[in-house]
Design an enzyme around this catalytic site. Structure first.
Site, short mmCIF file in Angstrom:
data_model
loop_
_atom_site.label_atom_id
_atom_site.label_comp_id
_atom_site.label_asym_id
_atom_site.label_seq_id
_atom_site.Cartn_x
_atom_site.Cartn_y
_atom_site.Cartn_z
N HIS A 17 -14.21 50.43 3.39
CA HIS A 17 -13.61 50.64 2.07
C HIS A 17 -13.32 52.13 1.87
O HIS A 17 -13.54 52.94 2.78
CB HIS A 17 -14.48 50.06 0.95
CG HIS A 17 -15.85 50.67 0.84
ND1 HIS A 17 -16.06 51.98 0.45
CD2 HIS A 17 -17.08 50.16 1.09
CE1 HIS A 17 -17.35 52.23 0.44
NE2 HIS A 17 -18.00 51.15 0.83
N HIS A 20 -15.76 54.96 2.93
CA HIS A 20 -15.80 55.27 4.36
C HIS A 20 -14.58 56.10 4.75
O HIS A 20 -14.68 57.06 5.52
CB HIS A 20 -15.80 53.99 5.20
CG HIS A 20 -16.90 53.03 4.85
ND1 HIS A 20 -16.65 51.72 4.53
CD2 HIS A 20 -18.24 53.20 4.75
CE1 HIS A 20 -17.80 51.12 4.26
NE2 HIS A 20 -18.78 52.00 4.38
N CYS A 125 -40.87 41.57 2.42
CA CYS A 125 -40.11 40.42 1.93
C CYS A 125 -39.93 39.43 3.06
O CYS A 125 -39.30 39.75 4.07
CB CYS A 125 -38.73 40.85 1.41
SG CYS A 125 -37.67 39.43 1.04
N CYS A 128 -36.22 38.69 3.84
CA CYS A 128 -35.54 39.79 4.54
C CYS A 128 -36.19 40.04 5.90
O CYS A 128 -35.60 40.67 6.76
CB CYS A 128 -35.65 41.11 3.79
SG CYS A 128 -34.74 41.20 2.26
N CYS A 143 -38.33 41.76 -4.53
CA CYS A 143 -37.29 42.12 -3.56
C CYS A 143 -35.98 42.40 -4.30
O CYS A 143 -35.54 41.59 -5.11
CB CYS A 143 -37.08 40.99 -2.57
SG CYS A 143 -35.64 41.30 -1.51
N HIS A 146 -33.50 39.50 -2.95
CA HIS A 146 -33.80 38.09 -3.24
C HIS A 146 -34.50 37.85 -4.57
O HIS A 146 -34.68 36.71 -4.99
CB HIS A 146 -34.64 37.51 -2.09
CG HIS A 146 -33.93 37.58 -0.77
ND1 HIS A 146 -34.20 38.54 0.18
CD2 HIS A 146 -32.93 36.83 -0.27
CE1 HIS A 146 -33.40 38.37 1.23
NE2 HIS A 146 -32.62 37.35 0.97
N LYS A 296 -20.73 54.16 -8.17
CA LYS A 296 -20.49 54.44 -6.77
C LYS A 296 -19.87 53.17 -6.20
O LYS A 296 -20.36 52.08 -6.44
CB LYS A 296 -21.80 54.76 -6.06
CG LYS A 296 -21.59 54.98 -4.58
CD LYS A 296 -22.90 55.05 -3.82
CE LYS A 296 -22.61 55.00 -2.33
NZ LYS A 296 -23.64 54.40 -1.54
N LYS A 299 -20.05 47.78 -1.48
CA LYS A 299 -19.76 46.37 -1.22
C LYS A 299 -20.40 45.51 -2.30
O LYS A 299 -19.79 44.62 -2.86
CB LYS A 299 -20.34 45.96 0.13
CG LYS A 299 -19.71 46.68 1.28
CD LYS A 299 -20.39 46.34 2.58
CE LYS A 299 -21.66 47.12 2.81
NZ LYS A 299 -21.47 48.51 3.20
N1 MSP Z 1 -24.98 53.80 8.84
C1 MSP Z 1 -25.34 54.81 7.91
C2 MSP Z 1 -25.05 56.19 8.46
C3 MSP Z 1 -25.72 56.50 9.76
S1 MSP Z 1 -25.25 58.06 10.37
C4 MSP Z 1 -26.28 58.38 11.61
C5 MSP Z 1 -24.55 54.62 6.61
N2 MSP Z 1 -23.45 53.88 6.69
S2 MSP Z 1 -22.52 53.50 5.45
O1 MSP Z 1 -21.46 52.71 6.02
O2 MSP Z 1 -23.29 52.90 4.42
O3 MSP Z 1 -21.97 54.81 4.83
C6 MSP Z 1 -21.28 55.73 5.61
C7 MSP Z 1 -20.75 56.89 4.80
O4 MSP Z 1 -19.85 56.44 3.80
C8 MSP Z 1 -21.84 57.68 4.08
O5 MSP Z 1 -21.62 59.07 4.27
C9 MSP Z 1 -21.64 57.33 2.64
O6 MSP Z 1 -22.04 58.38 1.80
C10 MSP Z 1 -20.13 57.14 2.61
N3 MSP Z 1 -19.75 56.39 1.45
C11 MSP Z 1 -19.92 55.06 1.19
N4 MSP Z 1 -19.51 54.82 -0.09
C12 MSP Z 1 -19.10 55.98 -0.66
C13 MSP Z 1 -18.45 56.32 -1.86
N5 MSP Z 1 -18.21 55.48 -2.83
N6 MSP Z 1 -18.01 57.60 -1.99
C14 MSP Z 1 -18.10 58.50 -0.98
N7 MSP Z 1 -18.68 58.21 0.15
C15 MSP Z 1 -19.44 57.05 0.23
O7 MSP Z 1 -24.95 55.17 5.60
#
Ligand code: MSP
Length: 503
Positions: A17, A20, A125, A128, A143, A146, A296, A299
């Site tokens: 999304h 990312h 949990c 989980c 949890c 859940h 924020k 998902k």
């Molecule tokens: N898998 C871990 C990171 C491991 S690194 C060794 C993780 N993954 S994540 O998919 O949840 O998030 C990845 C990145 O996307 C993070 O830097 C997170 O801050 C960023 N973002 C996810 N949603 C976000 C927003 N709404 N706004 C800005 N960045 C955010 O964490």
């Protein structure tokens, strides 16, 4: 000179999304900027595929964790080029080379005396099949996923002796005040360290089999965060077949991460590297959240703004521009379709797009497309020191401020058009010399800002520099006066106007 920049690796329990996309775009701006400076760049991104959430998401879908990981890793892999990202490698933590690398490094951590057996006690949990941290627990003992009562359980675990690194981490922060950027995040990380460090669980028991096996105790897998962090290092050994890039590209120059994963990157990560006897990264650049209606994006909240729709309608440069321009990089910021369209119209279509169209049209009209050769250009003072200012800003992780510094000049060029009014100068043959200077100044200004913008707007810059017949986008060419444009053709609009959003 080499430059290594990374994004966090993305969880595969959901689809990509805008949040990312944001991290990837920021890292790409840095990667492209350093290539412009003539440095050898390694830009790494990828997916984080182990751990509980992937197992649970796969269960819900009735597929294996591997099948879910394969499917979503493909979507993240495909996202990178759609964002214009110029990553040099895409790592998956299920790669066998990565797993072997994790085992090797963490075995060294153990051999160096920083791993011991302990009991992990906490809220468990059963649905989980995982422990919850105190922060995650809902209503004291439920949890968060859940909403059922958790039980107090304990498990034998391998622990990383994080507490042994308190002083070394404090020294790292004292000696390298810019280890974590911006400084507000540095203070946050340092306060966490100074608050006292507890040893942390390094492994998970037999209940969870989806992970990298602990080599000295194959009943256990490594806790997903340690497996994940190590990607930054393990990738270098196999990113380029037949070549080990570790010497050339480690330590990393910049890890770009969101503020939610600060503790792992600013505290655990340097400690693990120290424990393994490896150099620590030079900078960790922490950004804030993109907020949609003040939440924020995630998902679970289901309020995801789709980057693909924006890219389809407006092009990828418009998305890159908007995200880095509208939300001051480092802080949190609201994003919305309205604000996006506003920026697109007023800044991309009008400020930059119209400038390029007007300049090319005037050149063609008044000088048959030939750029006049003149003694001295106007506006030299407005551009003096700009390339250095932009480079310094990007080095500090101030991606929004650096873009603003460029935009100030885009606006300055537009004002200059109004001030000089070439259409008036063209009416009086006695003013031909002034018209020459005005046209030459505008072309050169347009070329210089385009080179400066190339890291942010790579597709637009390539089109524009090509049309100007001056494709050099090196940082030396970013200087006002570096020149190179001799002929200009009439340009098609760079950012076409869009009518009302399709239903
Ligand atoms: N898998 C871990 C990171 C491991 S690194 C060794 C993780 N993954 S994540 O998919 O949840 O998030 C990845 C990145 O996307 C993070 O830097 C997170 O801050 C960023 N973002 C996810 N949603 C976000 C927003 N709404 N706004 C800005 N960045 C955010 O964490």
């Amino acid at each position: 000179m080499s430059f290594t920049v990374t994004t966090p690796i993305y969880y595969v329990n959901g689809a990509p999304h805008l949040g990312h996309a944001y991290t990837t775009i920021a890292a790409d701006v840095m990667a492209r900027h350093h290539r412009q400076r003539g440095e050898e760049v390694f830009f790494l991104t990828g997916t984080d595929e182990h751990g509980e959430p992937v197992v649970l998401a796969a269960e819900r879908l009735g597929v294996t964790p591997q099948a879910l990981a394969d499917e979503n890793a493909e979507r993240f892999r495909a996202l990178a080029p759609q964002l214009g990202a110029s990553n040099d490698f895409f790592i998956r933590t299920t790669d066998s080379e990565h797993k072997a690398g994790v085992q090797r490094v963490l075995q060294t951590v153990k051999d160096n005396g920083y791993v011991e057996l302990g009991r992990y006690e906490g809220w468990y949990c059963p649905r989980c099949a995982d422990f919850k941290t105190e922060n995650e627990v809902e209503d004291g003992s439920k949890c968060p996923i859940h909403h059922i009562e958790l039980t107090r359980e304990s498990e034998e675990n391998w622990f990383f002796k994080l507490s042994a690194f308190q002083e070394r981490l404090e020294a790292l922060y004292a000696e390298h005040p810019d280890f974590v950027l911006p400084s507000t995040r540095r203070n946050e990380a340092l306060a966490f360290i100074q608050g006292g460090l507890q040893d942390v669980s390094l492994s998970r028991g037999a209940k969870l089999q989806w992970g990298v096996p602990v080599p000295w105790d194959p009943e256990h897998v490594f806790y997903v965060w340690f497996d994940a962090l190590l990607n930054y290092y393990t990738a270098l050994a196999y990113a380029r077949p037949g070549e080990d890039l570790t010497e050339r590209f480690w330590p990393a120059d910049v890890h770009i991460v969101g503020k939610d994963i600060l503790k792992f990157h600013c505290v655990f990560w340097p400690a693990i590297l120290m424990a393994a006897g490896l150099p620590v990264p030079k900078h960790i650049l922490v950004h804030g959240y993109l907020l949609l209606n003040d939440e924020k994006m995630s998902k679970s909240l289901g309020n995801v703004l789709d980057p693909f729709t924006i890219i389809d309608r407006f092009g990828v440069d418009a998305l890159r521009f908007y995200l880095l321009r509208d939300v001051a990089f480092g802080g949190d910021g609201e994003v919305s379709a309205e604000a996006f369209e506003q920026r697109y119209e007023t800044e991309l279509a009008n400020d930059l797009g119209n400038l390029a169209s007007r300049v090319s049209a005037m050149l063609v009209r008044y000088r048959g497309g030939a750029v006049p050769v003149v003694g001295a250009l106007d506006l030299s003072e407005d551009f003096a020191g700009l390339a250095d200012e932009v480079a310094a800003g990007i080095d500090r992780g101030e991606l929004t401020q650096a873009l603003e510094a460029i935009w100030v000049r885009v606006r300055r060029l537009n004002r200059y058009v109004e001030e000089q009014a070439p259409w008036k100068l063209a009416k009086d043959p006695a003013l031909a010399g002034e018209l020459d200077v005005a046209l030459a100044t505008l072309v050169e200004g347009l070329r210089a800002v385009t080179v400066l913008l190339a890291a942010y707007l790579p597709a637009t810059a390539a089109t524009l520099l090509e049309a100007l017949g001056a494709p050099d986008d090196s940082w030396a060419a970013a200087a006002f006066g570096a020149g190179g444009v001799t002929r200009v053709e009439k340009l098609a609009p760079l950012f076409p106007k869009h009518d009302a959003a399709p239903a």
